[in-house]
Each structure stands twice: as C-alpha cells, then as structure tokens.
Design a protein around this motif. Structure first.
Motif, PDB file in Angstrom:
ATOM      1  N   LYS A 189      -2.273  -1.966  -4.091  1.00  0.00           N
ATOM      2  CA  LYS A 189      -2.016  -3.022  -4.948  1.00  0.00           C
ATOM      3  C   LYS A 189      -2.966  -4.366  -5.171  1.00  0.00           C
ATOM      4  N   GLU A 190      -3.171  -4.651  -6.207  1.00  0.00           N
ATOM      5  CA  GLU A 190      -4.318  -5.932  -6.439  1.00  0.00           C
ATOM      6  C   GLU A 190      -3.534  -7.029  -5.743  1.00  0.00           C
ATOM      7  N   TRP A 191      -1.857  -7.352  -6.241  1.00  0.00           N
ATOM      8  CA  TRP A 191      -1.392  -8.227  -5.556  1.00  0.00           C
ATOM      9  C   TRP A 191       0.177  -7.870  -5.685  1.00  0.00           C
ATOM     10  N   CYS A 192       0.876  -8.588  -4.905  1.00  0.00           N
ATOM     11  CA  CYS A 192       2.426  -8.077  -4.790  1.00  0.00           C
ATOM     12  C   CYS A 192       2.977  -9.483  -4.284  1.00  0.00           C
ATOM     13  N   THR A 193       4.370  -9.424  -4.440  1.00  0.00           N
ATOM     14  CA  THR A 193       5.053 -10.649  -4.012  1.00  0.00           C
ATOM     15  C   THR A 193       5.684 -10.158  -2.693  1.00  0.00           C
ATOM     16  N   ALA A 194       6.315 -11.085  -1.978  1.00  0.00           N
ATOM     17  CA  ALA A 194       7.069 -10.975  -0.580  1.00  0.00           C
ATOM     18  C   ALA A 194       8.251 -10.594  -0.905  1.00  0.00           C
ATOM     19  N   TRP A 195       8.944 -10.430  -2.135  1.00  0.00           N
ATOM     20  CA  TRP A 195      10.096  -9.969  -2.352  1.00  0.00           C
ATOM     21  C   TRP A 195      10.232  -8.696  -2.879  1.00  0.00           C
ATOM     22  N   GLY A 196       9.096  -8.052  -3.581  1.00  0.00           N
ATOM     23  CA  GLY A 196       8.898  -6.976  -3.825  1.00  0.00           C
ATOM     24  C   GLY A 196       9.247  -5.546  -3.193  1.00  0.00           C
ATOM     25  N   ASP A 197       9.648  -4.723  -4.093  1.00  0.00           N
ATOM     26  CA  ASP A 197       9.950  -3.266  -3.513  1.00  0.00           C
ATOM     27  C   ASP A 197       8.954  -2.327  -3.166  1.00  0.00           C
TER      28      ASP A 197
ATOM     29  N   MET B 207       0.832  -1.120   0.070  1.00  0.00           N
ATOM     30  CA  MET B 207       0.018   0.144   0.030  1.00  0.00           C
ATOM     31  C   MET B 207       0.901   1.323  -0.092  1.00  0.00           C
ATOM     32  N   GLY B 208       0.076   2.431  -0.264  1.00  0.00           N
ATOM     33  CA  GLY B 208       0.857   3.708  -0.465  1.00  0.00           C
ATOM     34  C   GLY B 208       0.158   4.782   0.205  1.00  0.00           C
ATOM     35  N   TRP B 209       0.809   5.907   0.147  1.00  0.00           N
ATOM     36  CA  TRP B 209      -0.226   7.272   0.373  1.00  0.00           C
ATOM     37  C   TRP B 209       0.475   8.079  -0.675  1.00  0.00           C
ATOM     38  N   PHE B 210      -0.373   8.723  -1.188  1.00  0.00           N
ATOM     39  CA  PHE B 210      -0.097   9.694  -2.190  1.00  0.00           C
ATOM     40  C   PHE B 210      -0.858  10.995  -1.737  1.00  0.00           C
ATOM     41  N   ARG B 211      -0.337  12.272  -2.505  1.00  0.00           N
ATOM     42  CA  ARG B 211      -0.826  13.588  -2.373  1.00  0.00           C
ATOM     43  C   ARG B 211      -1.016  14.382  -3.456  1.00  0.00           C
TER      44      ARG B 211
ATOM     45  N   SER C  43       1.272   1.587 -10.284  1.00  0.00           N
ATOM     46  CA  SER C  43       1.315   0.495  -9.664  1.00  0.00           C
ATOM     47  C   SER C  43       0.349   0.047  -8.790  1.00  0.00           C
ATOM     48  N   TYR C  44      -0.710   0.768  -8.600  1.00  0.00           N
ATOM     49  CA  TYR C  44      -1.708   0.643  -7.675  1.00  0.00           C
ATOM     50  C   TYR C  44      -3.075   0.514  -8.280  1.00  0.00           C
ATOM     51  N   ASN C  45      -3.789  -0.452  -8.020  1.00  0.00           N
ATOM     52  CA  ASN C  45      -4.994  -0.642  -8.636  1.00  0.00           C
ATOM     53  C   ASN C  45      -6.390   0.030  -8.026  1.00  0.00           C
ATOM     54  N   TYR C  46      -6.030   0.351  -6.486  1.00  0.00           N
ATOM     55  CA  TYR C  46      -7.273   0.584  -5.740  1.00  0.00           C
ATOM     56  C   TYR C  46      -7.006   2.001  -4.805  1.00  0.00           C
ATOM     57  N   TRP C  47      -7.807   2.915  -5.186  1.00  0.00           N
ATOM     58  CA  TRP C  47      -7.610   4.212  -4.281  1.00  0.00           C
ATOM     59  C   TRP C  47      -8.757   4.588  -3.402  1.00  0.00           C
TER      60      TRP C  47
END
Length: 124
Positions: free
Chosen positions: A95-103, A31-35, A110-114
């Motif tokens: 993100k809808e999906w991501c991997t354990a080793w992803g940055d 997940m992330g924060w944007f502005r 890169s994000y699917n839901y907001w």
C-alpha cells in the motif's frame, strides 16, 4: 514509487515447503501476498498490517505464515504442507500509505504497488 521484487518460487512436491521473499525499494508497512492460477482471478493469500497483524485466506490458514523484516525492507511468505491447488503465480503488493490502527486486507484494489511475480508449482 515503490519497487517490489519477488523471489523464492519454484517446483516442489506436495507436502513440501517454500519460502517466498519480496524485496522493497523503500520501507513499507502494509503489504500482502496474492496469487493467480491460469484461468482464475487473482486471490489474496496473506497480508500484514502496520501493527503486525496478519490475515490469511481460509485455504492457507495454518499452512502459510507471512512476516516482514522492516530493517531489511523484505516481506516473506513461508509456505508449508503445499498442495497442488497452491500452484500459481505469486505476487507481492504494497500500500502507498496505511495507518497504525488499520486492519490487514486481502483486497487487491487496496494495494498500489505490485511485483512481477514468482511462479510456484506443486506436483502431486
């Protein structure tokens, strides 16, 4: 479908603090924060990866802290030493999906839901 609801925004004087929360309808790990300020492009502020690694844009490094409570499906953004230039609408993204080793990534595409956003206003 993931639903995200932000809260915690408001008005504060420069130097003050706020904590934003983002409640997710299901457990999400990347997940992330944007502005976005009026007349400016959406900017990545902070993100957290599946493994708990974090990334910040330079302007908030050492002032903002992103964290998550996966048991409660909540993402947080602790904002300290706020400046007038931090004034913006803040959005939570997942993100809808991501991997354990992803940055962690601050790239909006890169994000699917907001979420709908929460306003932060910092007065000097």
């Amino acid at each position: 479908q993931v639903q995200l609801v932000e809260s915690g925004g408001g008005s504060v004087q420069a130097g003050g603090s706020l904590r934003l929360s983002c409640a997710a309808s299901v457990t999400v790990y990347c997940m992330g924060w944007f502005r976005q300020a009026p007349g400016k492009e959406r900017e990545g502020v902070a993100s957290i990866s599946f493994g708990g690694r974090t990334a910040y844009t330079d302007s908030v490094e050492a002032r903002f802290t992103i964290s998550s409570d996966n048991a409660k499906n909540i993402l947080y953004l602790q904002m300290n030493s706020l400046k007038s230039e931090d004034t913006a609408m803040y959005y939570c993204a997942a993100k809808e999906w991501c991997t354990a080793w992803g940055d962690p990534t601050l790239t909006a595409s890169s994000y699917n839901y907001w979420g709908q956003g929460t306003q932060v206003t910092v007065s000097s």
